[in-house]
Write an enzyme that holds these catalytic residues in place. Structure first.
Site, PDB file in Angstrom:
ATOM      1  CG  ASN A  48      -0.979  -1.999   5.728  1.00 39.58           C
ATOM      2  OD1 ASN A  48      -0.765  -2.880   4.914  1.00 39.58           O
ATOM      3  ND2 ASN A  48      -1.793  -0.992   5.486  1.00 39.58           N
ATOM      4  NE  ARG A 376       6.349  -7.446  -4.127  1.00 38.98           N
ATOM      5  CZ  ARG A 376       7.136  -7.746  -3.097  1.00 38.98           C
ATOM      6  NH1 ARG A 376       7.241  -9.005  -2.714  1.00 38.98           N
ATOM      7  NH2 ARG A 376       7.816  -6.806  -2.465  1.00 38.98           N
ATOM      8  NE  ARG A 406      11.984  -5.922   2.781  1.00 39.65           N
ATOM      9  CZ  ARG A 406      13.122  -5.579   3.387  1.00 39.65           C
ATOM     10  NH1 ARG A 406      13.628  -6.354   4.314  1.00 39.65           N
ATOM     11  NH2 ARG A 406      13.736  -4.466   3.064  1.00 39.65           N
ATOM     12  CG  HIS A 436      10.530  -2.497  -8.409  1.00 42.83           C
ATOM     13  ND1 HIS A 436       9.843  -1.313  -8.575  1.00 42.83           N
ATOM     14  CD2 HIS A 436       9.739  -3.279  -7.632  1.00 42.83           C
ATOM     15  CE1 HIS A 436       8.696  -1.375  -7.921  1.00 42.83           C
ATOM     16  NE2 HIS A 436       8.612  -2.556  -7.346  1.00 42.83           N
ATOM     17  CE1 TYR A 469      -2.424  -4.983  -4.346  1.00 43.45           C
ATOM     18  CE2 TYR A 469      -0.233  -4.678  -5.259  1.00 43.45           C
ATOM     19  CZ  TYR A 469      -1.049  -5.116  -4.246  1.00 43.45           C
ATOM     20  OH  TYR A 469      -0.499  -5.671  -3.137  1.00 43.45           O
ATOM     21  NE  ARG A 565      -0.410   2.503  -1.322  1.00 46.18           N
ATOM     22  CZ  ARG A 565       0.448   1.670  -1.889  1.00 46.18           C
ATOM     23  NH1 ARG A 565       0.313   1.360  -3.156  1.00 46.18           N
ATOM     24  NH2 ARG A 565       1.460   1.168  -1.212  1.00 46.18           N
ATOM     25  CG  HIS A 593       0.857  -0.675  -7.204  1.00 48.98           C
ATOM     26  ND1 HIS A 593       1.491  -1.253  -8.284  1.00 48.98           N
ATOM     27  CD2 HIS A 593       1.673  -0.895  -6.136  1.00 48.98           C
ATOM     28  CE1 HIS A 593       2.622  -1.803  -7.899  1.00 48.98           C
ATOM     29  NE2 HIS A 593       2.767  -1.600  -6.600  1.00 48.98           N
TER      30      HIS A 593
END
Length: 716
Positions: A48, A376, A406, A436, A469, A565, A593
């Site tokens: 992270n 993704r 990204r 997205h 997730y 979160r 998530h």
């Protein structure tokens, strides 16, 4: 509504990110977690921080270079943010290495996972180390002489290397020390196993190189060999307006990242001042951005130790995804969805039905077209394989592959090219925006006419992360949502103006206004003395406009529960501003998530799932979707998930008004018993599967005669 509160209204975004990292690190220090899980949380914390420096610190440093002085919403200038980040990161690093060196590593050694240094090698281990060096390491590593007079070699981002300081040779006219760098690259193994009677005894690669450094520099006097690692800025701008080909432009961005400025230098504690000064000057990095590590540099590498086979007693018990009873394995998904909407909560319920949805669509002769967004995906994507097969089966396949996702740009470029070669219509995203939204639309010819089947999700089409997730999937053939899905794809794949949707809401056009309207309804009801309640589950809450709407709702008396979160810039629990807002953050074995929204709405609940976090980038610069959930059973389940998350007193932390957090513990009221939301959800899912199995076993199913008497057997 006015307020007498005059203090800061928002937390700083960057410090809130680091506060989340602090919560992750707490899981590493928690002795109730299995030992290798604690080690994994250390590696997650380090990972992270890597992303934080590449994305956030790199961006702030660019702002300094460009002379940007405006304060952020919390009132901090760019330099104040960088200064505060430096203090907080050093605190995190100190706690991380204290946890590893003084707690976890000694306990690992007691369990047979032992890291040795070169001074601790037995003769047999030294022989094994020499063999490993000769056969695996020496042939692939290449030392490079470096100096301040010449261009420093291009080192890969976040890849470990060692810097070697060589003493002047006798009789040489050059009196100064010389330096060399040995980059490790992606193929050299970081963990070098050594002979041991049991368990794992290992030497780190940098120690092995230090032991045999003279093999690289025969006849030289070596003063020191020090591991180090650089982090480069990933905040490279994309010139979309001038790009003739977005794919080519994205490849330029990836190339520019390889050569971007260094934003952080990590180096092992104990390096000499001469070596430290040389590296800092050569890499053009200032002292505030140099971090000395009192332990192994690059703790991300310890994922490999944490995941090592043979130590199951040091890991969490398995919580495998369950096959949802709502998706019969002996029935076509199209038939199942046509009977009722299907909602899945991953990873407690398997992601397999989503993959199966695409595979069935690819093989079904009645399916005419598939339209899909990909943000993704996994390394070996079954989703992409199904889309390619659909093309071969003669379907019209349109895929929007977001090249600007990204750190997944290279993978998405790869998939885009493969899909194009297969014959799919591929769109590289939308100019000026990131797509997205998670949506798949299947067009199918049926006896009653054309039918549309959709999958909407809060997470990516990624089979790997679906096991880690927590996300919601909704599969439906609702006519209004089907019409909206068609309009959505027409808007993002062509030049058509976005149409007004029947049920969906989308960013960047109407999503913020929709959310504000929903909050305003609760605010108005509270002002009238009526019950009003909002529960939201998000990854991040940053947008000042929405935060202000929450503040006004709180002042009106709306009871607001937020399960956030990660980043949260809202300051909860402040009298006169946000006393009716509670914020709880959960860090557990799965990554929270899902985005789930609930508005009481006078008892006529409004429930939604979505792809967007409440951040300016999501609401203004991304294409996102908000999807209503109407089925009362699915609504009740989502409300149950929200309530569990707000009640978690084992892995939940309440965010305080000063930005710190308090770990919740069982007490009175709704938290009178221990509630670990993820464990409860897993156990409930397992029990639902068992109950479904029991019901099937107890159903009396008679043998019925065939409708055609001619098909009856003579013996009947």
């Amino acid at each position: 509504m006015s307020t007498n509160y005059e203090g800061p209204r928002y937390f700083n975004r960057e410090l809130s990110w680091l506060a989340f990292d602090q919560r992750v690190l707490e899981e590493a220090t928690d002795p109730t977690n299995p030992l290798l899980e604690r080690l994994k949380f250390l590696a997650i914390t380090a990972s992270n921080l890597d992303e934080f420096f590449r994305v956030r610190v790199g961006g702030l440093q660019l702002m300094i270079q460009q002379g940007v002085t405006r304060p952020d919403p919390s009132g901090m200038s760019t330099q104040q943010q960088l200064d505060a980040i430096g203090v907080k990161v050093r605190e995190l690093i100190a706690k991380l290495y204290d946890c590893f060196c003084n707690d976890i590593e000694p306990k690992l050694a007691a369990e047979g996972i032992i890291r040795v240094t070169i001074d601790q090698l037995s003769p047999a281990q030294r022989r094994a180390a020499r063999k490993a060096f000769e056969t695996e390491i020496h042939p692939i590593l290449t030392p490079m002489a470096v100096s301040l007079e010449e261009e420093f070699p291009l080192l890969p981002n976040q890849s470990l290397a060692v810097c070697v300081r060589l003493l002047p040779q006798q009789g040489n006219s050059e009196p100064n020390d010389r330096f060399a760098v040995i980059p490790f690259g992606p193929f050299a193994p970081r963990i070098i196993p050594l002979p041991a009677t049991s368990g794992l005894t290992y030497l780190l690669l940098e120690e092995l190189v230090r032991l045999f450094a003279d093999r690289f520099f025969p006849g030289e006097s070596i003063a020191e060999v020090v591991p180090f690692r650089i982090t480069r800025n990933a905040d490279i701008s994309l010139q979309e307006d001038s790009a003739g080909d977005l794919l080519d432009e994205m490849e330029r961005v990836l190339e520019d990242r390889r050569e971007a400025d260094c934003v952080r230098l990590e180096i092992a504690t104990g390096a000499s001042s001469e070596l430290l000064a040389f590296l800092s000057q050569a890499l053009r990095i200032d002292e505030p951005n140099v971090y000395q590590m009192p332990g192994p540099v690059d703790m991300v590498a310890y994922f490999r130790v944490a995941d090592r086979a043979g130590f199951d007693h040091l890991k969490n018990p398995s919580w495998p995804p369950q096959n949802s009873p709502s998706v019969p394995s002996d029935q076509s998904l199209f038939e199942t969805i046509s009977q009722q909407d299907v909602m899945l909560y991953h990873p407690y319920e398997s992601f397999e039905p989503v993959v199966r949805f695409l595979h069935e669509a690819a093989n079904d002769p009645d399916v005419l077209a598939i339209k899909q967004t990909l943000y993704r995906t996994s390394q070996d994507s079954q989703i992409v394989a199904a889309l390619k097969r659909a093309v071969f089966q003669g379907k019209h396949v349109t895929v929007l592959v977001e090249l600007k996702a990204r750190f997944d740009e290279a993978r998405n470029i790869h998939w885009a090219r493969q899909l194009e070669e297969a014959g799919a219509q591929v769109i590289y995203g939308v100019k000026g925006l990131k797509t997205h939204a998670k949506c798949c639309l299947v067009i199918r010819r049926e006896p009653q006419g054309i039918q549309r089947y959709m999958h909407f999700g809060t997470g990516n089409y990624n089979e790997s992360t679906s096991r880690l997730y927590c996300d919601v999937s909704l599969m439906t053939c609702n006519p209004d949502l089907g019409a909206d899905a068609v309009s959505f794809f027409n808007a993002i794949t062509g030049y058509s103006q976005p149409q007004r949707y029947r049920r969906l809401e989308a960013a960047p056009l109407g999503l913020r206004d929709k959310l504000l309207d929903l909050i305003q309804v609760e605010t108005d009801r509270a002002r009238q003395g009526l019950p009003a309640k909002i529960h939201c589950k998000l990854n991040s809450l940053v947008d000042p406009t929405l935060i202000d709407a929450f503040y006004l709702a709180s002042q009106a008396g709306v009871q607001i529960g937020l399960n956030i979160r990660g980043i949260c810039c809202l300051r909860p629990g402040i009298a006169g501003l946000s006393e009716n807002i509670e914020v709880v953050s959960i860090v557990d074995r799965f990554l929270e998530h899902a985005r789930i929204l609930y508005f009481y709405h006078g008892g006529d609940a409004r429930v939604f799932i979505g792809s967007a976090d409440w951040m300016p980038r999501n609401l203004d610069r991304r294409i996102e979707l908000l999807i209503p959930v109407d089925d009362p059973v699915h609504q009740a389940r989502l409300l149950h998930i929200l309530e569990l998350c707000m009640s978690d007193n084992v892995k939940g932390r309440r965010i305080r008004k000063d930005g710190t957090h308090k770990r919740l513990t069982p007490g009175k009221g709704r938290r009178g018993r221990a509630i670990r939301s993820q464990q409860v959800l897993f156990e409930e899912t397992v029990e639902a599967v068992r109950e479904s199995t029991r019901r099937r076993r107890t159903v009396f199913e008679p043998h019925l005669p065939p409708e055609d008497p001619s098909q009856m057997s003579p013996s009947s």
